[in-house]
Design a protein around this motif. Structure first.
Motif, PDB file in Angstrom:
ATOM      1  N   ARG A 489     -24.723 -71.567  57.250  1.00 56.79           N
ATOM      2  CA  ARG A 489     -24.067 -70.279  56.331  1.00 56.79           C
ATOM      3  C   ARG A 489     -25.380 -69.297  56.282  1.00 56.79           C
ATOM      4  N   LEU A 490     -24.880 -67.905  55.965  1.00 55.44           N
ATOM      5  CA  LEU A 490     -25.885 -67.158  55.808  1.00 55.44           C
ATOM      6  C   LEU A 490     -26.272 -67.321  54.444  1.00 55.44           C
ATOM      7  N   ARG A 491     -27.629 -67.245  54.220  1.00 57.80           N
ATOM      8  CA  ARG A 491     -28.280 -67.178  52.769  1.00 57.80           C
ATOM      9  C   ARG A 491     -28.479 -65.910  52.188  1.00 57.80           C
ATOM     10  N   VAL A 492     -27.800 -65.625  51.119  1.00 53.16           N
ATOM     11  CA  VAL A 492     -28.060 -64.112  50.650  1.00 53.16           C
ATOM     12  C   VAL A 492     -28.719 -64.321  49.214  1.00 53.16           C
ATOM     13  N   ALA A 493     -29.535 -63.726  48.722  1.00 56.55           N
ATOM     14  CA  ALA A 493     -30.341 -63.857  47.503  1.00 56.55           C
ATOM     15  C   ALA A 493     -30.436 -62.489  46.771  1.00 56.55           C
ATOM     16  N   GLU A 521     -23.596 -68.057  51.444  1.00 59.34           N
ATOM     17  CA  GLU A 521     -24.386 -68.868  50.305  1.00 59.34           C
ATOM     18  C   GLU A 521     -25.006 -68.091  49.658  1.00 59.34           C
ATOM     19  N   PHE A 522     -24.696 -67.908  48.343  1.00 56.80           N
ATOM     20  CA  PHE A 522     -25.283 -66.811  47.265  1.00 56.80           C
ATOM     21  C   PHE A 522     -26.443 -67.659  46.421  1.00 56.80           C
ATOM     22  N   HIS A 523     -27.666 -66.912  46.417  1.00 58.40           N
ATOM     23  CA  HIS A 523     -28.547 -67.731  45.708  1.00 58.40           C
ATOM     24  C   HIS A 523     -29.050 -66.480  44.473  1.00 58.40           C
ATOM     25  N   VAL A 561     -31.142 -62.966  53.713  1.00 58.06           N
ATOM     26  CA  VAL A 561     -30.808 -61.792  53.472  1.00 58.06           C
ATOM     27  C   VAL A 561     -31.257 -61.394  51.823  1.00 58.06           C
ATOM     28  N   ALA A 562     -32.131 -60.473  51.664  1.00 61.67           N
ATOM     29  CA  ALA A 562     -32.280 -60.196  50.117  1.00 61.67           C
ATOM     30  C   ALA A 562     -31.632 -58.871  49.788  1.00 61.67           C
ATOM     31  N   ALA A 584     -37.550 -62.778  55.143  1.00 60.79           N
ATOM     32  CA  ALA A 584     -36.016 -62.398  54.993  1.00 60.79           C
ATOM     33  C   ALA A 584     -35.916 -61.022  55.209  1.00 60.79           C
ATOM     34  N   VAL A 585     -34.584 -60.290  55.311  1.00 60.71           N
ATOM     35  CA  VAL A 585     -34.475 -58.994  55.713  1.00 60.71           C
ATOM     36  C   VAL A 585     -33.872 -58.300  54.407  1.00 60.71           C
TER      37      VAL A 585
END
Lengths: 653, 324
Positions: A489-493, A521-523, A561-562, A584-585
């Protein structure tokens, strides 16, 4: 009816009187093997549940206020005394449905139903209430409701009952996704019919495709809660003047400092005590202090006792905190500081220390600039540095966010935009306060990024003595710390403190839209989590002793990704550097200043025109190209600058 | 107004009297002239105003004021603005228009609505309350402007009532006649004028980085902040949606109102709302009084109470429920 029940033990009587099949029909399965009898006895009756088709709990309590006020279980009372006393009972509101389901039987209207219209209204309400309860219970979030409503928690009442009876009328929401007020605003007919909106949505609205809320955007809430500058100033407590120290005490401390004979003195000024607060700017000041001490200089830092966050035009001689070489010496009236320094800072044959002097103003906020000028004069300082960490020298709105919602572009002060902005009224005063220092001293303006310098120069009427761009840190290539396993899953924060300036509201909207999407997935990495969202929270605090905490955590969690959706043009965004350093990008809008510039220079992420473009990327799944598995990942460490120490050293060679 | 139109003569028309104990000092207000409704030379003023509730009265007086302005000839033209409007940029274009047009009106809506609820809220509402919004009007004191003022004054003195089923909505509905009855009438179709919740469905507000406020790309001239409070807010939200600049303006307006509200004046105070014994005059009493000329002849001062008063008569007739 149980005529002989009075001679049997109570438990057996209740076991007969409570109809488990009926109870399950009317109220659903009970948790954990609880029996209907024990549930009814221990609290089911308080919720208004009926134990069987022939006994309406609420009607009995309403008809027998002595039982109600004594808080007796009504069925027990009826069995023990009520029946013998000839007290009436009325059938349960569920009786019709219960019997109807199998044999098509309906009861005769009982005498009490005819003679007590209030009771049947009550049973109608109870019936309606039970139906609503059944519809709402699946998606009602009990934990969320009790967390958000501590008064309900303390009253000990069943949260769903509270919501159905009063909570919705008071605008309280049933879970983190559904807004009672929002649904009513967006569905005028539901509001006019006075129906519980959550019930309507679940029973009908959702399948009808009704909107859940008016799309007002998060800025609506920001504007609804907007406070004026005067209101914010009034909230800052005043300083008890008996806590101020005397000039004499400061002179003593200064004399003792000078006795060590350091050649160099540096004075810094900012809006707070950098040794006592956490933040990017505070860490910068700490590095400045350390850098000066490393080259053998003494360091004095001044900050206002009252953290006003505007220049202090109202107090001519405000209380100022003094740090000497990082140690808090106390609070003094600004004039006392000027006198003490005037008396104790001469460089001469008797005392050759402090031959070289420099100063840096990082922020004037909270200071009276007239008084500050007096202090600089007392130290015989003529040339120094003025840092553009924010745009306080351009406006009281130091983020250049008109009404805290949109980048204003620093338009002319007489413009309509400034007229309607909360910061407009005091803008000219604050600019004049800064102009005073620019006029009297030769100030070289230092900006931590080209974009900050560009915006400052385009927005100001102040005349600097010189200009320097000096970033707070640089990126230096390194190898990864760990090789965490890949994720499907793409992790987005979201990184840091969740405020509107930093784009928290957009992140929350993103989570509300895609939180249940299996692709993402969100962080949230920061200090304080927010309840009720499908976001994984990790506590991170960047401190002097652990400056790389954020970078390390981003790398460890393999954040792809941030979302750094700064609403204002950041002068220097550490978070952006930390994100890139950790592989991260970044996704950011074009008006985010240094963040957009960094993304453009490095190509590590996207500068998106607007929020719609962001949602399109997530809808289509195109954002997945930023998964670490799909791209080259580079890692960096952050090399921190020595701040003004770098500039003064350079100047003196 | 002062900031944008420094050379206009500013008149406050007040349909009220200061409450007891409150000293109103007109010379310390930014108006050039203060006129009270009772100074407008309306025949049988007290009897006349008794017939009107506060909205009916405050709108009715515009007619006689307009006629007075035409008669005293001290100005070439009159611009009327409701007290809940705010000017954001120059109104000079109105002066230019008044060179060639004698009457200027702004419609509630300038474009058809598309959504059903908007059609009900906006288009059907103006079918009931008037096509043009009379929070604004402008007219010359000569030519067709003078004819308009005379006609409007006559109608408002006699028929300025909220009686929608009978086709009357105070001063506003009357003006549906204006383009038909008079020449040189300009229907001003510029979205920068008279922006309000009823036309937000077709107007977008933006604020530029050089500080201008625009509506559909045109300069915002004035905004009509109608119904400050929960209702205005609901309608505004419904139609502004996420055009947050609208909420910036509302936020500013609320702050202005709070800053200028005179706390010594009681909430919802009006000099003409009570009988002289302190009882609030119910709307039904006013309606009864105005619909019966005989009553008006018999009771020349309907505000009076006591024996042989209008109130006494009405209560004895048991035609009215006693107000609590």
């Amino acid at each position: 009816m149980i005529a002989g029940g009075l001679e049997r033990p109570l438990e057996l009587a209740l076991a007969e009187a409570v109809n488990a099949e009926f109870y399950a029909f009317a109220y659903g399965e009970l948790p954990n093997g609880d029996t209907a009898a024990s549930h009814y006895l221990s609290g089911g009756w308080r919720e208004g549940r009926d134990p069987n088709p022939w006994f309406s709990t609420r009607t009995y309590l309403k008809a027998n206020p002595d039982v109600a006020s004594a808080e007796l279980n009504p069925l027990v009372h009826f069995l023990q005394t009520g029946a013998a006393e000839g007290r009436d009972v009325a059938p349960s509101a569920h009786a019709v449905a219960y019997y109807d389901r199998s044999i098509g039987w309906t009861p005769e209207p009982s005498a009490s139903e005819i003679s007590e219209p209030a009771a049947s209204e009550h049973t109608r309400w109870a019936e309606e209430h039970e139906y609503q309860r059944r519809i709402c219970s699946a998606e009602f979030d009990k934990d969320f409701y009790l967390t958000i409503n501590p008064d309900v928690f303390e009253a000990g009442v069943d949260p769903l009952t509270h919501f159905l009876q009063n909570g919705w009328l008071e605008g309280r929401d049933p879970n983190a996704y559904f807004s009672v007020r929002g649904y009513l605003d967006a569905n005028v007919d539901v509001a006019e019919a006075r129906i519980n909106p959550f019930f309507h949505f679940l029973a009908a609205g959702r399948s009808e495709g009704r909107p859940e809320r008016l799309e007002l955007g998060f800025r609506y809430d920001v504007l609804a809660n907007l406070r004026t500058v005067e209101q914010r100033m009034a909230e800052v407590p005043s300083v008890p003047y008996d806590e101020l120290r005397t000039q004499g005490e400061l002179r003593g401390a200064l004399a003792s400092m000078r006795s060590l004979g350091k050649r160099q003195l540096h004075l810094s000024v900012s809006h707070d005590d950098f040794t006592a607060n956490i933040g990017g700017l505070q860490l910068c000041l700490s590095r400045e202090a350390q850098s000066f001490r490393r080259i053998g200089a003494d360091h004095i830092h001044l900050f206002p006792a009252r953290p006003l966050l505007v220049t202090n035009a109202e107090e001519a001689d405000p209380a100022v905190g003094v740090l000497l070489n990082g140690t808090l010496m106390g609070y003094y009236a600004a004039s006392s500081i000027a006198s003490a320094l005037g008396a104790e800072s001469d460089t001469n044959d008797a005392n050759p220390s402090w031959a070289e002097r420099s100063f840096a103003i990082h922020s004037c906020l909270g200071h009276n600039t007239q008084a500050l000028a007096g202090i600089l004069r007392a130290l015989k300082l003529r040339r120094g540095f003025f840092w553009v960490h924010d745009f306080a020298s351009v406006c009281t709105g130091y983020s250049l966010l008109r009404n805290d919602v949109a980048f204003c572009g620093a338009p002319p002060p007489e413009s309509a935009a400034c007229e309607v902005c909360v910061y407009g009224g005091r803008r000219q005063l604050q600019v004049a306060d800064h102009a005073r220092l620019f006029a009297e001293f030769n100030l070289t303006v230092v900006a931590p990024s080209q974009s900050a310098m560009g915006i400052w120069k385009a927005s100001t009427s102040l005349k600097p003595f010189g200009e320097i761009v000096h970033p707070h840190c640089r990126l230096r290539a390194r190898s990864p710390l760990t090789i965490p396993p890949p994720s499907n899953r793409l992790r987005v924060a979201f990184l840091g403190y969740r405020n509107a300036h930093k784009g928290w509201d957009l992140f929350r909207e993103l989570v509300q839209r895609y939180g249940r999407d299996a692709r993402y997935e969100f962080h949230h990495l920061g200090l304080m989590p927010m309840a009720g969202l499908p976001v994984e929270f990790t506590a991170v605090a960047v401190t002097e002793s652990d400056p790389n905490a954020m970078m390390r955590t981003i790398e460890h969690l393999r954040i792809d990704v941030a979302l750094i959706w700064a609403l204002w043009p950041e002068t220097f965004c550490f978070t952006a550097y930390e994100a890139i350093a950790a592989g991260a990008v970044i996704l950011t809008p074009p008006t985010s200043g240094n963040v957009a510039a960094l993304v453009s220079e490095t190509g590590l992420g996207l500068v998106l025109d607007d929020e719609e473009s962001l949602f399109d990327l997530f809808d289509s799944g195109e954002i997945a190209r930023f998964d670490r598995a799909n791209r080259e990942v580079a890692f960096y460490s952050l090399e921190y600058a020595g701040m003004t120490a770098d500039l003064v050293e350079g100047a003196s060679t | 107004m002062r900031k944008h139109q420094p050379d206009w003569h500013l008149v406050a028309l007040i349909t009220d009297d200061p409450p007891p104990g409150f000293r109103f000092a007109p010379h310390s207000e930014p108006f050039d002239t203060v006129i009270y409704a009772s100074d407008l030379a309306i025949d049988g003023f007290r009897s006349w105003i008794f017939k009107h509730d506060v909205i009916e009265a405050c709108t009715a007086v515009k007619g006689p004021f307009a006629l007075n302005a035409v008669r005293d000839g001290r100005s070439d033209a009159v611009v009327y603005l409701d007290p809940d409007t705010c000017v954001f940029s120059s109104l000079r274009p109105l002066e230019e228009l008044l060179e060639s047009w004698d009457v200027i009106l702004t419609p509630h809506s300038l474009a058809p609505d598309r959504e059903r609820q908007a059609i009900i809220d906006n288009e059907i509402c103006s079918l009931r309350t008037g096509i043009y919004n009379l929070g604004f009007c402008a007219f010359r004191t000569d030519g067709e402007g003078a004819r308009f003022a005379r006609w409007w004054s006559d109608r408002l003195l006699a028929f300025c009532y909220d009686d929608i089923p009978n086709g009357l909505f105070v001063d506003q509905r009357w003006c549906d006649h204006v383009p038909a009855l008079f020449d040189r009438v300009k229907i001003l179709r510029d979205p920068g004028y008279n922006v309000a919740s009823w036309n937000l469905s077709n107007r977008t507000v933006s604020i530029t980085t050089d500080g201008r406020i625009l509506v559909n790309g045109e300069p915002l001239r004035f905004w009509h902040f109608t119904k400050l409070g929960p209702i205005g807010d609901a309608m505004t939200k419904r139609y502004a949606a996420d055009n947050f600049e609208v909420y910036e303006l509302w936020s500013w307006y609320r702050r202005q109102v709070m800053a200028t509200t005179e706390k010594r004046i009681p909430e919802r105070y009006w000099a003409y709302e009570q009988y002289d014994n302190g009882m609030k005059i119910p709307k039904e009493h006013r309606v009864l009084f105005r619909s019966n000329p005989q009553l008006q002849r018999t009771f020349p001062n309907p505000f009076e109470t006591g024996p042989d008063s209008f109130l006494d008569w009405a209560q004895n007739q048991s035609l009215l429920t006693r107000a609590t």
